[in-house]
Motif scaffolding. Structure first.
Motif, PDB file in Angstrom:
ATOM      1  N   ILE A  98       1.053  -1.216  -0.006  1.00  0.00           N
ATOM      2  CA  ILE A  98       0.023  -0.020  -0.154  1.00  0.00           C
ATOM      3  C   ILE A  98       0.870   1.392   0.005  1.00  0.00           C
ATOM      4  O   ILE A  98       0.827   2.319  -0.990  1.00  0.00           O
ATOM      5  CB  ILE A  98      -0.973  -0.013   1.196  1.00  0.00           C
ATOM      6  N   ARG A 105       2.000   6.479  -6.994  1.00  0.00           N
ATOM      7  CA  ARG A 105       1.030   7.508  -7.319  1.00  0.00           C
ATOM      8  C   ARG A 105       1.137   8.884  -6.853  1.00  0.00           C
ATOM      9  O   ARG A 105       0.974   9.681  -7.937  1.00  0.00           O
ATOM     10  CB  ARG A 105      -0.523   6.873  -7.154  1.00  0.00           C
ATOM     11  N   TYR A 106       1.710   9.235  -5.941  1.00  0.00           N
ATOM     12  CA  TYR A 106       1.735  10.602  -5.328  1.00  0.00           C
ATOM     13  C   TYR A 106       3.072  11.187  -5.102  1.00  0.00           C
ATOM     14  O   TYR A 106       3.296  12.522  -5.393  1.00  0.00           O
ATOM     15  CB  TYR A 106       1.049  10.705  -4.015  1.00  0.00           C
ATOM     16  N   GLU A 162       2.260   1.527  -3.431  1.00  0.00           N
ATOM     17  CA  GLU A 162       1.239   2.112  -4.369  1.00  0.00           C
ATOM     18  C   GLU A 162       1.148   3.693  -4.313  1.00  0.00           C
ATOM     19  O   GLU A 162       1.097   4.443  -5.236  1.00  0.00           O
ATOM     20  CB  GLU A 162      -0.203   1.447  -4.091  1.00  0.00           C
ATOM     21  N   TYR A 163       0.943   3.974  -2.791  1.00  0.00           N
ATOM     22  CA  TYR A 163       0.807   5.528  -2.761  1.00  0.00           C
ATOM     23  C   TYR A 163       2.203   6.257  -3.136  1.00  0.00           C
ATOM     24  O   TYR A 163       2.088   7.516  -3.686  1.00  0.00           O
ATOM     25  CB  TYR A 163       0.682   6.028  -1.410  1.00  0.00           C
TER      26      TYR A 163
END
Length: 192
Positions: free
Chosen positions: A156, A163-164, A159-160
């Protein structure tokens, strides 16, 4: 051919920018498991974030176990004993208002200060040595640590990060390196 040679400056600069941003991502998240060659662990495996998760869980478990062991240790070297003595001395220092009262004898003032400081010392001692371990046992802190270990999912976080953080930093660095490469190309064309 005249234009292709100068374009190499842009490509090389953008490739360099991509490689060091990808190296940061690689250092943080790749590989996720420990790798071995001929029975020896490869350094920096698992990746930094995975190693820090393992370190964090071990550190929390060690702190809880050290605290429980310190509650059973009454010697002057334990942390809890040091905290208790610190509370005693701070309480003793806080009751300085008694020194301003002139009609009470000094021995009574000191006995009163000692009495109050001892009461606070005993309350803190009971709180730190019995109540907190009781709560830790009642609410099964070790199970919560194991739950944290399971729930703290690095995928997780990865993934963040992708993405960010990674996406925008990569675009920013590529844009900067494109401009540097363009500047190098223009300098090359002007000098040629």
């Amino acid at each position: 051919m005249f234009i292709i040679k100068p374009l190499i400056f842009i490509i090389v600069n953008m490739l360099a920018g991509f490689l060091y941003i990808f190296a940061i991502k690689f250092f943080l998240f790749i590989p996720s498991k420990e790798k071995m060659i001929n029975g020896k662990r490869i350094p920096f495996t698992p990746a930094f974030v995975y190693r820090k998760k393992i370190w964090l869980i071990k550190k929390i478990k060690k702190m809880v176990n050290d605290y429980i062991n310190d509650t059973k240790d009454d010697t002057d070297g334990s942390r809890i004993t040091k905290w208790e003595h610190k509370v005693f001395h701070q309480t003793w220092d806080k009751i300085t208002f008694m020194d301003n009262i002139s009609f009470i004898p000094k021995s009574i003032k000191n006995n009163f200060r000692h009495f109050i400081a001892t009461i606070v010392f005993e309350v803190v001692k009971q709180f730190l040595r019995t109540f907190i371990p009781y709560l830790m046992e009642k609410y099964e802190v070790n199970k919560y640590i194991e739950l944290l270990n399971k729930k703290l999912d690095i995928d997780i976080i990865k993934e963040y990060f992708n993405r960010y953080v990674y996406k925008y930093v990569l675009l920013f660095v590529l844009a900067i390196h494109f401009l540097i490469g363009l500047g190098n190309m223009l300098i090359y064309l002007c000098l040629k």
